[in-house]
Write an enzyme that holds these catalytic residues in place. Sequence first.
Site, PDB file in Angstrom:
ATOM      1  N   ARG A 125       0.996  -1.133  -0.011  1.00 54.73           N
ATOM      2  CA  ARG A 125       0.098  -0.048  -0.024  1.00 54.73           C
ATOM      3  C   ARG A 125       0.831   1.254  -0.008  1.00 54.73           C
ATOM      4  O   ARG A 125       1.814   1.644   0.791  1.00 54.73           O
ATOM      5  CB  ARG A 125      -0.662   0.063   1.312  1.00 54.73           C
ATOM      6  CG  ARG A 125      -1.937   1.182   1.442  1.00 54.73           C
ATOM      7  CD  ARG A 125      -1.339   2.301   2.116  1.00 54.73           C
ATOM      8  NE  ARG A 125      -2.429   3.199   2.671  1.00 54.73           N
ATOM      9  CZ  ARG A 125      -2.301   4.316   3.289  1.00 54.73           C
ATOM     10  NH1 ARG A 125      -0.961   4.654   3.606  1.00 54.73           N
ATOM     11  NH2 ARG A 125      -3.149   5.092   3.484  1.00 54.73           N
ATOM     12  N   LEU A 126       0.697   2.147  -0.853  1.00 56.20           N
ATOM     13  CA  LEU A 126       1.488   3.281  -1.451  1.00 56.20           C
ATOM     14  C   LEU A 126       0.961   4.678  -0.598  1.00 56.20           C
ATOM     15  O   LEU A 126       0.050   4.763  -0.908  1.00 56.20           O
ATOM     16  CB  LEU A 126       1.905   3.519  -2.611  1.00 56.20           C
ATOM     17  CG  LEU A 126       2.482   2.408  -3.321  1.00 56.20           C
ATOM     18  CD1 LEU A 126       2.469   2.666  -4.933  1.00 56.20           C
ATOM     19  CD2 LEU A 126       3.910   1.683  -2.937  1.00 56.20           C
ATOM     20  N   ASP A 127       1.669   5.023   0.438  1.00 61.20           N
ATOM     21  CA  ASP A 127       1.099   6.233   1.287  1.00 61.20           C
ATOM     22  C   ASP A 127       0.976   7.283   0.384  1.00 61.20           C
ATOM     23  O   ASP A 127       2.119   7.736  -0.336  1.00 61.20           O
ATOM     24  CB  ASP A 127       1.789   6.424   2.522  1.00 61.20           C
ATOM     25  CG  ASP A 127       1.169   7.496   3.215  1.00 61.20           C
ATOM     26  OD1 ASP A 127      -0.089   7.236   3.923  1.00 61.20           O
ATOM     27  OD2 ASP A 127       1.773   8.631   3.547  1.00 61.20           O
ATOM     28  N   ALA A 128      -0.218   8.127   0.283  1.00 64.26           N
ATOM     29  CA  ALA A 128      -0.279   9.486  -0.235  1.00 64.26           C
ATOM     30  C   ALA A 128       0.453   9.579  -1.426  1.00 64.26           C
ATOM     31  O   ALA A 128       1.428  10.286  -1.453  1.00 64.26           O
ATOM     32  CB  ALA A 128       0.141  10.517   0.804  1.00 64.26           C
ATOM     33  N   GLU A 133      -2.756   5.152  -2.130  1.00 63.96           N
ATOM     34  CA  GLU A 133      -3.616   5.923  -1.588  1.00 63.96           C
ATOM     35  C   GLU A 133      -3.668   7.164  -2.251  1.00 63.96           C
ATOM     36  O   GLU A 133      -2.404   7.922  -2.275  1.00 63.96           O
ATOM     37  CB  GLU A 133      -3.143   6.214  -0.077  1.00 63.96           C
ATOM     38  CG  GLU A 133      -3.987   7.397   0.789  1.00 63.96           C
ATOM     39  CD  GLU A 133      -3.508   7.792   2.002  1.00 63.96           C
ATOM     40  OE1 GLU A 133      -4.216   8.434   2.709  1.00 63.96           O
ATOM     41  OE2 GLU A 133      -2.320   7.920   2.283  1.00 63.96           O
ATOM     42  N   ASP A 175     -11.705   7.162  -0.911  1.00 57.37           N
ATOM     43  CA  ASP A 175     -12.271   7.716   0.292  1.00 57.37           C
ATOM     44  C   ASP A 175     -13.416   8.160   0.189  1.00 57.37           C
ATOM     45  O   ASP A 175     -14.483   8.567   1.144  1.00 57.37           O
ATOM     46  CB  ASP A 175     -11.225   9.075   0.688  1.00 57.37           C
ATOM     47  CG  ASP A 175     -10.145   8.670   1.605  1.00 57.37           C
ATOM     48  OD1 ASP A 175     -10.185   7.529   2.251  1.00 57.37           O
ATOM     49  OD2 ASP A 175      -9.205   9.394   1.777  1.00 57.37           O
ATOM     50  N   ASP A 176     -14.017   8.366  -1.277  1.00 57.02           N
ATOM     51  CA  ASP A 176     -15.291   9.026  -1.581  1.00 57.02           C
ATOM     52  C   ASP A 176     -16.470   7.913  -1.021  1.00 57.02           C
ATOM     53  O   ASP A 176     -17.365   8.480  -0.518  1.00 57.02           O
ATOM     54  CB  ASP A 176     -15.401   9.006  -3.078  1.00 57.02           C
ATOM     55  CG  ASP A 176     -14.901  10.312  -3.659  1.00 57.02           C
ATOM     56  OD1 ASP A 176     -14.264  11.139  -2.775  1.00 57.02           O
ATOM     57  OD2 ASP A 176     -15.214  10.683  -4.750  1.00 57.02           O
ATOM     58  N   HIS A 213     -16.059   6.141   1.651  1.00 55.52           N
ATOM     59  CA  HIS A 213     -16.047   6.228   3.176  1.00 55.52           C
ATOM     60  C   HIS A 213     -16.809   7.484   3.436  1.00 55.52           C
ATOM     61  O   HIS A 213     -17.835   7.609   4.503  1.00 55.52           O
ATOM     62  CB  HIS A 213     -14.624   6.293   3.515  1.00 55.52           C
ATOM     63  CG  HIS A 213     -14.649   6.845   4.935  1.00 55.52           C
ATOM     64  ND1 HIS A 213     -14.378   8.150   5.464  1.00 55.52           N
ATOM     65  CD2 HIS A 213     -14.543   6.019   6.311  1.00 55.52           C
ATOM     66  CE1 HIS A 213     -14.624   8.139   6.675  1.00 55.52           C
ATOM     67  NE2 HIS A 213     -14.638   7.111   7.343  1.00 55.52           N
ATOM     68  N   HIS A 258      -7.346   3.504   9.861  1.00 53.07           N
ATOM     69  CA  HIS A 258      -6.547   4.305  10.837  1.00 53.07           C
ATOM     70  C   HIS A 258      -6.736   5.871  10.614  1.00 53.07           C
ATOM     71  O   HIS A 258      -6.676   6.292  11.457  1.00 53.07           O
ATOM     72  CB  HIS A 258      -5.097   4.251  10.559  1.00 53.07           C
ATOM     73  CG  HIS A 258      -4.287   4.356   9.480  1.00 53.07           C
ATOM     74  ND1 HIS A 258      -4.088   4.036   8.144  1.00 53.07           N
ATOM     75  CD2 HIS A 258      -3.226   5.639   9.527  1.00 53.07           C
ATOM     76  CE1 HIS A 258      -3.472   4.916   7.563  1.00 53.07           C
ATOM     77  NE2 HIS A 258      -2.894   5.937   8.236  1.00 53.07           N
TER      78      HIS A 258
END
Length: 581
Positions: free
Chosen positions: A242-245, A281, A306-307, A309, A378
């Site tokens: 999972r690649l952050d931001a 992400e 995220d949409d 969510h 998280h």
Amino acid sequence: MQFEVWAPQAGRVTLECDGVTRALERDPQREGWWRGEAEAHDGSRYGFAPDDGPVLPDPRSRRQPDGPDGLSAVVDHDRFDWRTEWAGRPLPGAVLYELHVGTYTREGTFDAAAERLGHLAELGVTHVELMPVCPFPGRHGWGYEGVSLWAVHEPYGGPEGLKRFVDRAHALGLGVVLDVVHNHLGPSGNYLPRFGPYFTDTHHTPWGAAVNLDAPGSDEVRAFLVESALAWLRDYRIDGLRLDAVHALVDTRACHFLEELSGAVDALAADTGRPLFLIAESDLNDPRIIRPRAEGGLGLHAQWNDDFHHALHTALTGEAQGYYADFARAPFAALAKTLTGGFFHDGTYSSFRGRRHGRPLDRNRVAGHRLLGYGQTHDQVGNRAQGDRLAALLSPGLLACAAALTLTAPFTPMLFMGEEWAAGTPWQFFTDHTDPELAKAVSAGRRREFAAHGWAEQDVPDPQDPATRDRSCLDWSEPEREPHARVLSWYRLLLALRHEQPDLTDPDLGDTKVAYDEEHRWLAFRRGDVRVAVNLGPEPAAIPLGVPDARVLAAWEPVETPGPDGVLRLPAESAVVLARE
């Protein structure tokens, strides 16, 4: 043993290994690289000193036994005895479970977490997604301020501990996904600028100077990041990253870094014969992130959504602050749009950003499994002032509705640890900075941030207080008592249905049909022959399913099948899954 380091700006580099110092030589084949031989073995301590400065850890260190500021240690990956033959587990059809090693158990280690993996296998999860495990200051933290991108946090158990965890997961049939942070490094223990142009002032991010992906010297920086990603997949048998931001990975080159990375991962998958995948992400709502490289995309295999969510959260809670504002105007319509089109913001105006945002997904070309859907993460829990979960805000019935929507939606579902039993413990922001000034600044900044949104400073937990981390640890006695046990049974039932009903893993986004009523707070959707209905309202709802011959597969509260008129009478704050006969 051969040692090497990239230090293009240095005029001299020395190696210290097990107390012996020797000068390195320039590598005539690779500009900026230094190399040399030294006696060493697994566990040997070493470091590099550019231009006779202090001895620093290796930028490509595989182990930091004494933390980010200590010497590096040699790791012989061939010494580990892997016990499980593992062919891999692909992303289509997966169910992910986001897990933080430091709070999944009170002990906060890989070995303690591995002892609890049987719970996840029984639950119906297919992949465990570990939050970052690279070294960071102190013992406890979220992991997003890590350094030494090839190493493993020692208090968790170091490299051997991670391998034992992965081996145990694979023995239970669980894949392992690892969260990696390429967009910045922590402020403490970050010595990369002493070695070379790993960062650039050409671009800026919320964390300061950007990682150098397109300025002079960026070829080696990109290789550093790509090779560290491949090392996790190869040396630790990780199944995906999972690649952050990724929106903070600023790159103006014709071949974007993410395209280069996805190509390298696909090549490793072909070489190993294991399915490997990358999950982004991304805040961009840009379909090019997950479009295949052959079609002009960057070739990542999936991204967080995220949409979905935000739409779900506003429908459940009524919250409308910040980025929730656009979704809260008509939350059921927003939820319907994400269920059928993936993105809510697909070129629409975003009041939070003050501009139009996103781009439409082509539902005929983008499979639903390429979007991850979730009710909690998280970020969405921990970045609330008090780290309160949905369980602190909603009734068990509404939690059941959230689970039904998440686990039957056309996306790859992801759960946040403890969600499956409506954990009563919060998950708060905590740190363990060893630098007193940095620790003080983090604590003050956190309280100042939320005070600006109306919170009393004394009500915002101090990240540096050990009690903040302790409060965030899961309570494993909860699943044995109500209402947690009932919620856990509901999650197990829904996940069993997801694995049993082919329609629930159908990747065709266009096949999902939705109906809803904003006023009466119900929503229903169809996926093949499966019907899902939720009633978030305080009163029973009459939902026109139009299917008189359906049987109940799962129901939170007792419910009759639809009558001859095809109308379903669903109790308040309840959910049901039906199959057409």
